[in-house]
Design a protein around this motif. Structure first.
Motif, PDB file in Angstrom:
ATOM      1  N   ILE A  51     -22.377-168.939  33.819  1.00 56.13           N
ATOM      2  CA  ILE A  51     -22.576-168.981  35.263  1.00 56.13           C
ATOM      3  C   ILE A  51     -21.526-169.911  35.857  1.00 56.13           C
ATOM      4  CG2 ILE A  51     -24.156-169.657  37.108  1.00 56.13           C
ATOM      5  CD1 ILE A  51     -26.451-168.892  35.259  1.00 56.13           C
ATOM      6  N   LYS A  52     -20.790-169.417  36.829  1.00 57.48           N
ATOM      7  CA  LYS A  52     -19.648-170.145  37.369  1.00 57.48           C
ATOM      8  C   LYS A  52     -20.031-171.511  37.910  1.00 57.48           C
ATOM      9  CE  LYS A  52     -17.937-168.957  41.388  1.00 57.48           C
ATOM     10  NZ  LYS A  52     -17.177-168.296  42.492  1.00 57.48           N
ATOM     11  N   SER A  53     -21.081-171.592  38.711  1.00 59.41           N
ATOM     12  CA  SER A  53     -21.380-172.818  39.448  1.00 59.41           C
ATOM     13  C   SER A  53     -21.871-173.952  38.559  1.00 59.41           C
ATOM     14  CB  SER A  53     -22.420-172.528  40.531  1.00 59.41           C
ATOM     15  OG  SER A  53     -23.596-172.012  39.937  1.00 59.41           O
ATOM     16  N   VAL A  54     -22.724-173.644  37.595  1.00 60.08           N
ATOM     17  CA  VAL A  54     -23.359-174.709  36.807  1.00 60.08           C
ATOM     18  C   VAL A  54     -22.923-174.708  35.347  1.00 60.08           C
ATOM     19  CG1 VAL A  54     -25.365-174.834  38.314  1.00 60.08           C
ATOM     20  CG2 VAL A  54     -25.401-173.292  36.356  1.00 60.08           C
ATOM     21  N   GLY A  55     -22.211-173.679  34.938  1.00 63.66           N
ATOM     22  CA  GLY A  55     -21.733-173.634  33.560  1.00 63.66           C
ATOM     23  C   GLY A  55     -22.778-173.276  32.535  1.00 63.66           C
ATOM     24  N   ARG A  56     -23.927-172.830  32.991  1.00 63.70           N
ATOM     25  CA  ARG A  56     -24.960-172.439  32.026  1.00 63.70           C
ATOM     26  C   ARG A  56     -24.503-171.199  31.282  1.00 63.70           C
ATOM     27  NH1 ARG A  56     -29.663-169.310  32.088  1.00 63.70           N
ATOM     28  NH2 ARG A  56     -29.474-168.842  34.310  1.00 63.70           N
ATOM     29  N   THR A  57     -24.822-171.172  29.991  1.00 66.32           N
ATOM     30  CA  THR A  57     -24.330-170.099  29.134  1.00 66.32           C
ATOM     31  C   THR A  57     -25.467-169.355  28.465  1.00 66.32           C
ATOM     32  OG1 THR A  57     -24.099-171.641  27.282  1.00 66.32           O
ATOM     33  CG2 THR A  57     -22.148-171.273  28.654  1.00 66.32           C
ATOM     34  N   TYR A  58     -25.151-168.158  28.035  1.00 63.25           N
ATOM     35  CA  TYR A  58     -26.096-167.337  27.275  1.00 63.25           C
ATOM     36  C   TYR A  58     -25.306-166.595  26.207  1.00 63.25           C
ATOM     37  CZ  TYR A  58     -29.331-163.638  26.032  1.00 63.25           C
ATOM     38  OH  TYR A  58     -30.139-162.785  25.325  1.00 63.25           O
ATOM     39  N   TYR A  59     -25.865-166.525  25.021  1.00 63.47           N
ATOM     40  CA  TYR A  59     -25.190-165.862  23.906  1.00 63.47           C
ATOM     41  C   TYR A  59     -26.093-164.786  23.312  1.00 63.47           C
ATOM     42  CZ  TYR A  59     -22.141-169.937  24.079  1.00 63.47           C
ATOM     43  OH  TYR A  59     -21.273-170.909  24.497  1.00 63.47           O
ATOM     44  N   THR A  60     -25.483-163.675  22.933  1.00 59.79           N
ATOM     45  CA  THR A  60     -26.224-162.692  22.169  1.00 59.79           C
ATOM     46  C   THR A  60     -26.227-163.123  20.693  1.00 59.79           C
ATOM     47  OG1 THR A  60     -24.262-161.341  21.790  1.00 59.79           O
ATOM     48  CG2 THR A  60     -25.577-160.850  23.753  1.00 59.79           C
ATOM     49  N   ASP A  61     -27.011-162.460  19.905  1.00 60.71           N
ATOM     50  CA  ASP A  61     -27.148-162.859  18.502  1.00 60.71           C
ATOM     51  C   ASP A  61     -25.820-162.816  17.754  1.00 60.71           C
ATOM     52  OD1 ASP A  61     -30.491-161.450  17.968  1.00 60.71           O
ATOM     53  OD2 ASP A  61     -29.820-163.367  18.798  1.00 60.71           O
ATOM     54  N   LEU A  62     -24.955-161.878  18.117  1.00 59.92           N
ATOM     55  CA  LEU A  62     -23.687-161.784  17.378  1.00 59.92           C
ATOM     56  C   LEU A  62     -22.787-162.978  17.640  1.00 59.92           C
ATOM     57  CD1 LEU A  62     -20.917-160.858  19.116  1.00 59.92           C
ATOM     58  CD2 LEU A  62     -22.295-158.831  19.488  1.00 59.92           C
ATOM     59  N   ALA A  63     -23.038-163.689  18.737  1.00 59.45           N
ATOM     60  CA  ALA A  63     -22.167-164.795  19.118  1.00 59.45           C
ATOM     61  C   ALA A  63     -22.734-166.168  18.758  1.00 59.45           C
ATOM     62  CB  ALA A  63     -21.895-164.755  20.613  1.00 59.45           C
ATOM     63  N   LYS A  64     -24.035-166.250  18.588  1.00 56.31           N
ATOM     64  CA  LYS A  64     -24.658-167.547  18.359  1.00 56.31           C
ATOM     65  C   LYS A  64     -24.094-168.218  17.112  1.00 56.31           C
ATOM     66  CE  LYS A  64     -29.000-166.530  20.684  1.00 56.31           C
ATOM     67  NZ  LYS A  64     -30.442-166.185  20.521  1.00 56.31           N
ATOM     68  N   ASP A  65     -23.814-169.508  17.241  1.00 51.17           N
ATOM     69  CA  ASP A  65     -23.339-170.368  16.154  1.00 51.17           C
ATOM     70  C   ASP A  65     -21.874-170.169  15.796  1.00 51.17           C
ATOM     71  OD1 ASP A  65     -26.486-169.849  14.495  1.00 51.17           O
ATOM     72  OD2 ASP A  65     -25.927-171.439  15.888  1.00 51.17           O
ATOM     73  N   ARG A  66     -21.231-169.138  16.348  1.00 47.58           N
ATOM     74  CA  ARG A  66     -19.811-168.929  16.014  1.00 47.58           C
ATOM     75  C   ARG A  66     -18.908-168.902  17.240  1.00 47.58           C
ATOM     76  NH1 ARG A  66     -17.930-164.400  13.479  1.00 47.58           N
ATOM     77  NH2 ARG A  66     -19.515-163.071  14.456  1.00 47.58           N
ATOM     78  N   PHE A  67     -19.425-168.449  18.360  1.00 53.64           N
ATOM     79  CA  PHE A  67     -18.612-168.309  19.562  1.00 53.64           C
ATOM     80  C   PHE A  67     -19.098-169.285  20.629  1.00 53.64           C
ATOM     81  CE2 PHE A  67     -17.961-163.454  18.657  1.00 53.64           C
ATOM     82  CZ  PHE A  67     -17.295-163.771  17.492  1.00 53.64           C
ATOM     83  N   THR A  68     -18.176-169.744  21.457  1.00 49.94           N
ATOM     84  CA  THR A  68     -18.517-170.668  22.534  1.00 49.94           C
ATOM     85  C   THR A  68     -17.812-170.232  23.809  1.00 49.94           C
ATOM     86  OG1 THR A  68     -18.670-172.499  20.944  1.00 49.94           O
ATOM     87  CG2 THR A  68     -18.528-173.068  23.280  1.00 49.94           C
ATOM     88  N   VAL A  69     -18.568-170.110  24.884  1.00 49.28           N
ATOM     89  CA  VAL A  69     -17.985-169.758  26.180  1.00 49.28           C
ATOM     90  C   VAL A  69     -17.987-171.004  27.051  1.00 49.28           C
ATOM     91  CG1 VAL A  69     -20.184-168.899  27.113  1.00 49.28           C
ATOM     92  CG2 VAL A  69     -18.036-168.122  28.102  1.00 49.28           C
ATOM     93  N   SER A  70     -16.897-171.201  27.791  1.00 51.75           N
ATOM     94  CA  SER A  70     -16.767-172.376  28.652  1.00 51.75           C
ATOM     95  C   SER A  70     -15.855-172.023  29.820  1.00 51.75           C
ATOM     96  CB  SER A  70     -16.191-173.553  27.859  1.00 51.75           C
ATOM     97  OG  SER A  70     -14.898-173.248  27.362  1.00 51.75           O
ATOM     98  N   ARG A  71     -15.745-172.960  30.765  1.00 51.14           N
ATOM     99  CA  ARG A  71     -14.855-172.744  31.900  1.00 51.14           C
ATOM    100  C   ARG A  71     -14.097-174.028  32.167  1.00 51.14           C
ATOM    101  NH1 ARG A  71     -18.724-175.445  34.118  1.00 51.14           N
ATOM    102  NH2 ARG A  71     -19.392-175.641  36.254  1.00 51.14           N
TER     103      ARG A  71
END
Length: 121
Positions: A51-71
């Motif tokens: 989420i652009k304003s607050v930076g809250r993130t959500y990951y699907t199972d394929l991404a958890k523990d390996r991928f990180t989203v940030s801004r």
């Protein structure tokens, strides 16, 4: 208005990459940036969103523990850090913009060109 994904390439199994999604050319207001991927012969899969304003993130199972989203602080670039990559992560990765916080690709109406990630030894 454009979203531009970049940073893909060839990486060995176990390696890492950082993908970028530039929103600087995107003039419409949006709420979230999502990452999706599509492998050859497979449908598009959701990876994560931020989420652009607050930076809250959500990951699907394929991404958890390996991928990180940030801004970045300015909110003009969104990153997807890929770690511990596997051959099955090989795909074209896309970023997209949505007016709501959703992992459903149907809620994303603005898509950038993808960037190819190939995981191979």
């Amino acid at each position: 208005f454009q979203l531009q994904a970049s940073g893909g390439g060839l990486v060995q199994p176990g390696g890492s990459l950082i993908l970028s999604c530039s929103t600087s050319g995107f003039t419409l207001d949006y709420f979230a940036i999502g990452w999706f991927r599509q492998a050859p012969t497979k449908g598009r899969e959701a990876v994560a969103y931020i989420i652009k304003s607050v930076g809250r993130t959500y990951y699907t199972d394929l991404a958890k523990d390996r991928f990180t989203v940030s801004r970045d602080a300015a909110g003009t670039t969104v990153y997807l850090q890929l770690a511990s990559l596997k051959p099955e992560d090989t795909a074209v990765y896309y970023c997209a913009a949505s007016n709501i916080a959703s992992i459903n690709e149907d809620d994303y109406h603005y898509w950038g060109q993808g960037t190819q990630v190939t995981v191979s030894s």
